[in-house]
Design a protein around this motif. Structure first.
Motif, PDB file in Angstrom:
ATOM      1  N   ILE A  26       0.822  -1.211   0.000  1.00  0.00           N
ATOM      2  CA  ILE A  26       0.000   0.000   0.000  1.00  0.00           C
ATOM      3  C   ILE A  26       0.856   1.260   0.000  1.00  0.00           C
ATOM      4  N   ALA A  68       2.343   2.849  -4.058  1.00  0.00           N
ATOM      5  CA  ALA A  68       2.029   4.074  -3.328  1.00  0.00           C
ATOM      6  C   ALA A  68       1.317   5.099  -4.209  1.00  0.00           C
ATOM      7  N   THR A  69       1.635   5.123  -5.507  1.00  0.00           N
ATOM      8  CA  THR A  69       0.978   6.106  -6.374  1.00  0.00           C
ATOM      9  C   THR A  69      -0.523   5.847  -6.442  1.00  0.00           C
ATOM     10  N   THR A  83      -2.235   4.494  -4.039  1.00  0.00           N
ATOM     11  CA  THR A  83      -2.776   4.908  -2.748  1.00  0.00           C
ATOM     12  C   THR A  83      -2.934   6.418  -2.689  1.00  0.00           C
ATOM     13  N   LEU A  84      -1.976   7.120  -3.277  1.00  0.00           N
ATOM     14  CA  LEU A  84      -2.080   8.581  -3.311  1.00  0.00           C
ATOM     15  C   LEU A  84      -3.389   8.987  -3.988  1.00  0.00           C
ATOM     16  N   GLU A 138      -6.034   7.203  -4.182  1.00  0.00           N
ATOM     17  CA  GLU A 138      -7.172   6.781  -3.372  1.00  0.00           C
ATOM     18  C   GLU A 138      -7.423   7.722  -2.204  1.00  0.00           C
ATOM     19  N   ILE A 139      -6.342   8.184  -1.571  1.00  0.00           N
ATOM     20  CA  ILE A 139      -6.605   9.110  -0.465  1.00  0.00           C
ATOM     21  C   ILE A 139      -7.112  10.440  -1.008  1.00  0.00           C
ATOM     22  N   ALA A 140      -6.711  10.765  -2.261  1.00  0.00           N
ATOM     23  CA  ALA A 140      -7.272  11.986  -2.861  1.00  0.00           C
ATOM     24  C   ALA A 140      -8.775  11.823  -3.031  1.00  0.00           C
ATOM     25  N   VAL A 141      -9.210  10.599  -3.426  1.00  0.00           N
ATOM     26  CA  VAL A 141     -10.645  10.353  -3.574  1.00  0.00           C
ATOM     27  C   VAL A 141     -11.355  10.507  -2.235  1.00  0.00           C
ATOM     28  N   VAL A 142     -10.755   9.942  -1.188  1.00  0.00           N
ATOM     29  CA  VAL A 142     -11.347  10.051   0.146  1.00  0.00           C
ATOM     30  C   VAL A 142     -11.487  11.523   0.532  1.00  0.00           C
ATOM     31  N   MET A 143     -10.437  12.258   0.262  1.00  0.00           N
ATOM     32  CA  MET A 143     -10.443  13.687   0.580  1.00  0.00           C
ATOM     33  C   MET A 143     -11.563  14.408  -0.171  1.00  0.00           C
ATOM     34  N   THR A 148     -14.365  13.141  -1.439  1.00  0.00           N
ATOM     35  CA  THR A 148     -15.696  12.822  -0.924  1.00  0.00           C
ATOM     36  C   THR A 148     -15.940  13.572   0.381  1.00  0.00           C
TER      37      THR A 148
END
Lengths: 791, 125, 139
Positions: A739, A744-745, A747-748, A750-755, A757
């Protein structure tokens, strides 16, 4: 600098000039024209250096690799044909820029106009020197797009918008046909460059794809060059400011189709199909264009229709393909650009200085506008084919092509004489009627135009005279190389002003006599043509409107059918399709898994957990109140967390546990406010249908999983991560290493998506109540919604 | 074991799809939550099942050579769980706002974006 | 949620969970754990505290706006990737240094920074969701 770099810069120069044009115009006003005209002038001089070389029979190629892996290059081919075109484009271009400076003097958007017209110049220039197919196509479409911008320059008027769209649809659509044609040519010949294609002999003509390629290329050429029945966009394009009409719609862009036919004549020409299509469409366009020109009394429209007729004449000559016809095409190409450009600019001067360009509102201007009158007269003499002007040479050469005595030749000769006589009448109507006769009062007080306005047409008219007077010189440098390039073999043009008796001179005299008769009876002819057209009542122009409206209606009907706005329908269609794919594909290919084997040695606690999950699921489905639904959802989620733990995934288990807890919390928070029951109150048949689709999906996914697990597992990736997690990434927890390090790219992202939302939810929560309603009915906005406090 | 899992995944999908097909937003919401679990389980089982042994390299060893659970699907699912939760929350808030503003939980009556009597777009230029 | 027991236990529980979440984050590279799980534990801690003492108290306690925390996390994660530029290796390549702090060798890495970024994004974004929903719950 070497020639290659200089030529590349010459090709890029108009675009650079387009970039600085708006800023420059802001500082210098209309006088920016003098500076901007230096760009085309420099290009003209650059290419003029090639004239001696090309006249000696050479053709120059050069360029840079663009996408080498696809064998695409940015390369050019300079031979007699493209050199003539590029000289016309840059030479007339310089004059047009000057003319625009005077014509749009004080216009708030003059800078934008300069920008557009210079971009067009660059595109057109790229089109005629392009060697690679891709470059040819790109510049071809660029000319369509810039012409769209120029026709729609006065975008406040609906007529201008319509004309712009029409030109874009017709010529852009033709461009797509051309692309298909070029792809076929590439496929058949295996080369992507015109210079290589031209070295092919008759192989292309014998290919089974010849007819398809020919029709597609003709589709591109005929739409661009306004051949009947695709001609209707050209007269409408007269909505553009006059410099555009003079430049694009007489001298350059509309000739792109003619250029393409001339360019491909050596490899595609000479076949019966080629001769049939080109000469028939050409002669039809000639006669119809000339006849329609007579109907008009607007100077620009008259000239537009004669342009259409001239284009027809050129296409017909290429189609006839005899040595005299090809030479005549080369001569007429240049002559037409000179006299038609001049006449358009004269029409623009009249419009600009008197406020009208309708023949019935103009008259007796010879004494107030003597300079304009003499320019108009010189251009009209050339257009009418009278000596000592260039048009005369072109017409003599043209009639030499009809010396055969068979019926076909006689028919073409008759129609050509008719068309030319009509054009003769129109030419003199444009050049004489506004200037002769009694003075008619005009909307503006008429006076001679300024230097910026008359310099362009004057230079063009003089050129028409001087080329004819020094015909030997001009033929050696320009006409003969052009004719050679069109024919694909060396040709020498010999025609001169010296009288040579014979059939051509007779036909010429006949044309003049007939033309004079038409000129005298122009008013009667116009009335007759109008009556005929009213009787016909329908034309491709109206057809275009019907087509566009039909397109919108069709799109609306399709959209309403496919996107009816009911969520339930979308969901049903989606999952029915999912189920169909999951079940039908294995059925078709015999890929269903073997009958499942429910092994009994599964530990009892695992089965118990699964049973709890299933119990939770069913409780969610049948739950009648909110609390039951939420708790049941939690049960299935926690059961899944336990399953992860049992199968060696503690990370997943903890995450799932936390997420389920939070889900239950937020669900409880929101649902207590929704006051909604999760119970299903739909009629039974609807439920049964849904059950069927859901069961099919479930069955499909279950079988899918069985089939997947029956295939031997490829452990390559897993082994890779197991091997290198510690030694390369210094981490013992392989899942975490994947992860945060190996992937890692991802995951980057994915956390942008979380942010995002998170932000979207915040926005939704802060949204004031009633804003959705307001989007539909603004009058519903009330004070109470404004009271809603902000979070 | 795979057969049991296939059965379980099948049931998860059946329930999720059935809930998604009903036109009431609460049920759709529950369906979305379950669908996330269904897909995660499908991926998990697709990567083959190994009992008890997590993919963690023991102390002193340089690589994981002993049989252990497949780490790759776990990494995929871990981020998927978090993302499906954020989308679940988004959908939840969206339904809540829609319910508050439109006063209905029936998706058939939610026609703001695609109204029933939408006029034909302008036919001019 | 106003019971005395809950209100007494909540602060202790929250601080323990917050500590635990950081522990889970740090040990994630070698044991089960990591940024995602740690972040979710921290969010739960905030949610519990919010239930006991109200969202306003939580917002004051964490000082920054949750979305600002998430933004900082995303920035940290991106920077962790960009550091590799200076080492002339591809984007997101993990880099490690082992400085001795108080005589103890501490492994520091861009990977750890990245995981901390993940942690902050989860805490911020999901925390923001939970808090704003809780806030509305009191209406």
């Amino acid at each position: 600098m070497d020639v290659t770099a200089l030529t590349f810069m010459a090709l890029a120069l108009p675009f650079a000039a387009a970039l600085v044009a708006p800023g420059l115009t802001r500082f210098l006003g209309q006088n920016a024209a003098w500076v901007l005209a230096l760009a085309p002038a420099a290009i003209f001089l650059h290419f003029f250096r090639f004239v001696p070389e090309v006249a000696s029979g050479e053709s120059l190629t050069g360029g840079y690799a663009w996408i080498p892996s696809f064998n695409v290059s940015f390369s050019w081919l300079i031979d007699g044909l493209s050199l003539t075109f590029v000289l016309l484009i840059s030479g007339i271009g310089a004059l047009i820029v000057l003319y625009s400076g005077g014509y749009l003097k004080g216009h708030p958007q003059q800078g934008r106009f300069f920008c557009f017209i210079l971009m067009f110049m660059g595109s057109m220039q790229g089109l005629v020197v392009a060697d690679s197919f891709l470059m040819l196509f790109v510049f071809w479409e660029l000319t369509s797009i810039t012409s769209f911008l120029l026709i729609g320059f006065d975008h406040g008027r609906e007529a201008a918008r319509r004309a712009a769209l029409q030109a874009l649809v017709v010529t852009g659509g033709g461009g797509l046909l051309l692309l298909a044609g070029l792809l076929i040519l590439w496929n058949v010949s295996g080369v992507t460059q015109l210079s290589l294609l031209l070295s092919f002999g008759s192989e292309l003509k014998e290919s089974p794809f010849y007819l398809a390629a020919l029709l597609l290329v003709l589709g591109g050429a005929f739409t661009k060059s306004a051949q009947f029945p695709f001609h209707f966009w050209l007269p409408n394009a007269m909505e553009a400011p006059t410099p555009v009409s003079a430049y694009l719609h007489s001298a350059t862009m509309v000739k792109a189709g003619v250029y393409l036919l001339m360019r491909l004549n050596p490899v595609l020409g000479g076949t019966p199909e080629w001769q049939l299509f080109l000469s028939l469409f050409g002669v039809a366009t000639l006669v119809i264009g000339a006849a329609l020109a007579v109907r008009e009394s607007d100077l620009k429209l008259m000239l537009a229709y004669t342009t259409m007729a001239s284009l027809g004449l050129l296409v017909m000559l290429i189609g006839l393909g005899s040595p005299h016809a090809i030479e005549a095409a080369a001569l007429y190409l240049v002559a037409h650009a000179l006299f038609k450009g001049a006449l358009f600019m004269v029409a623009g001067i009249l419009d600009h200085e008197t406020g009208s360009r309708d023949l019935s509102h103009l008259g007796g201007l010879r004494s107030t506008m003597p300079l304009t009158f003499s320019v108009a007269l010189a251009a009209a003499l050339s257009m009418g084919g009278l000596p000592p002007f260039f048009g005369f040479l072109a017409k003599e050469e043209l009639y030499s092509a009809f010396t055969a005595t068979d019926l076909r030749s006689a028919l073409f000769a008759t129609l050509t004489v008719l068309g030319n006589a009509l054009m003769f009448a129109v030419a003199f109507a444009v050049a004489l009627k506004p200037f002769l006769g009694p003075r008619v009062s005009t909307p503006k007080h008429a006076h001679e135009g300024p230097l910026l306005l008359w310099i362009g047409p004057a230079v063009l008219a003089l050129k028409g005279l001087s080329i004819a007077l020094m015909s030997g010189f001009a033929h050696r440098l320009i006409s003969s190389p052009t004719a050679s390039a069109i024919a694909g073999e060396p040709r020498t043009v010999e025609i001169s002003l010296a009288p040579h008796l014979g059939l051509p001179l007779v036909l010429s005299a006949l044309t003049v006599a007939l033309g004079l008769a038409f000129y005298v009876n122009l008013a009667r002819l116009r009335a007759a043509m109008k009556a005929i057209l009213i009787d016909i009542g329908w034309g491709p122009d109206r057809g275009f409107d019907q087509f566009m409206r039909g397109l919108v209606r069709f799109a609306v009907a399709v959209t309403r059918r496919l996107q009816g706005g009911r969520f339930e329908v979308y969901m049903t269609a989606t999952f029915a399709l999912v189920a169909f794919i999951l079940l039908a594909v294995p059925l078709r290919y015999g890929e269903f898994p073997r009958a499942p084997f429910f092994s009994a040695d599964v530990p009892a606690h695992e089965l118990a957990i699964m049973a709890i999950a299933v119990g939770g699921l069913f409780a969610v489905v049948v739950a009648a109140d909110r609390l039951t639904a939420i708790v049941s959802l939690g049960i299935q989620g926690f059961a899944v967390a336990v399953i992860y733990l049992l199968y060696g995934a503690p990370d997943l288990s903890f995450t799932q546990l936390m997420v389920e807890t939070l889900s239950v919390v937020v669900l409880a928070l929101v649902m207590t406010r929704l006051q909604l029951s999760p119970a299903d109150h739909r009629p039974l048949p609807e439920k049964l249908r849904d059950v069927a689709i859901a069961l099919a999906c479930g069955l499909g996914f279950g079988l899918f999983l069985l089939r997947v697990t029956a295939v031997p597992f490829d452990r390559t990736l897993t082994e890779f991560f197991n091997l290198y997690s510690k030694s390369v990434a210094h981490g013992a927890n392989v899942v975490n290493v994947i992860i945060v390090d190996f992937r890692a790219t991802d995951t980057l992202g994915e956390i942008a998506v979380v942010m995002i939302t998170g932000l979207a939810i915040l926005a939704l929560v802060r949204l004031r109540a009633g804003s959705l309603k307001r989007a539909v009915a603004p009058e519903l906005s009330t004070d109470e919604s404004a009271m809603e406090e902000r979070v | 074991m795979e057969a049991w899992f296939a059965l379980l995944v099948g049931i998860f999908f059946t329930v999720a799809v059935y809930l998604l097909l009903s036109k009431f937003i609460i049920r759709v919401l529950l369906g979305v939550a379950i669908l996330g679990n269904a897909v995660n389980l499908l991926i998990f089982a697709g990567g083959r099942l190994t009992r008890d042994v997590p993919p963690i390299i023991p102390d002193g060893a340089e690589a994981l050579v002993a049989p252990a659970a497949n780490a790759l699907p776990q990494a995929l699912i871990l981020t998927a769980i978090v993302i499906s939760f954020s989308f679940f929350a988004f959908l939840l808030v969206l339904s809540w706002r829609a319910y508050k503003d439109l006063a209905t939980d029936n998706t058939d009556e939610m026609r703001v974006a695609e109204p029933v009597d939408e006029p034909v777009p302008p036919l001019g230029y | 949620m106003k019971s005395v027991i809950f209100r007494t236990v909540a602060p202790v529980l929250t601080s323990l969970m917050a500590l635990f979440s950081i522990f889970v984050l740090l040990r994630g590279h070698n044991e089960p754990g990591g940024g995602f799980i740690g972040g979710l534990i921290a969010v739960s801690a905030l949610a519990i505290y919010g239930m006991a003492y109200g969202v306003e108290t939580v917002r004051r306690a964490i000082f920054f706006h949750p979305m600002a925390i998430a933004g900082a996390g995303l920035l940290a994660a991106t920077l962790a990737g960009l550091i590799s530029i200076f080492a002339r290796v591809p984007f997101m390549t993990g880099l490690w240094i082992y400085p001795a702090i108080l005589g103890l060798e501490v492994p520091l890495s861009t990977v750890l920074l990245f995981d901390a970024g993940v942690y902050l994004v989860v805490v911020g974004a999901i925390g923001s969701i939970a808090l704003s929903l809780e806030e509305r719950g009191g209406e």
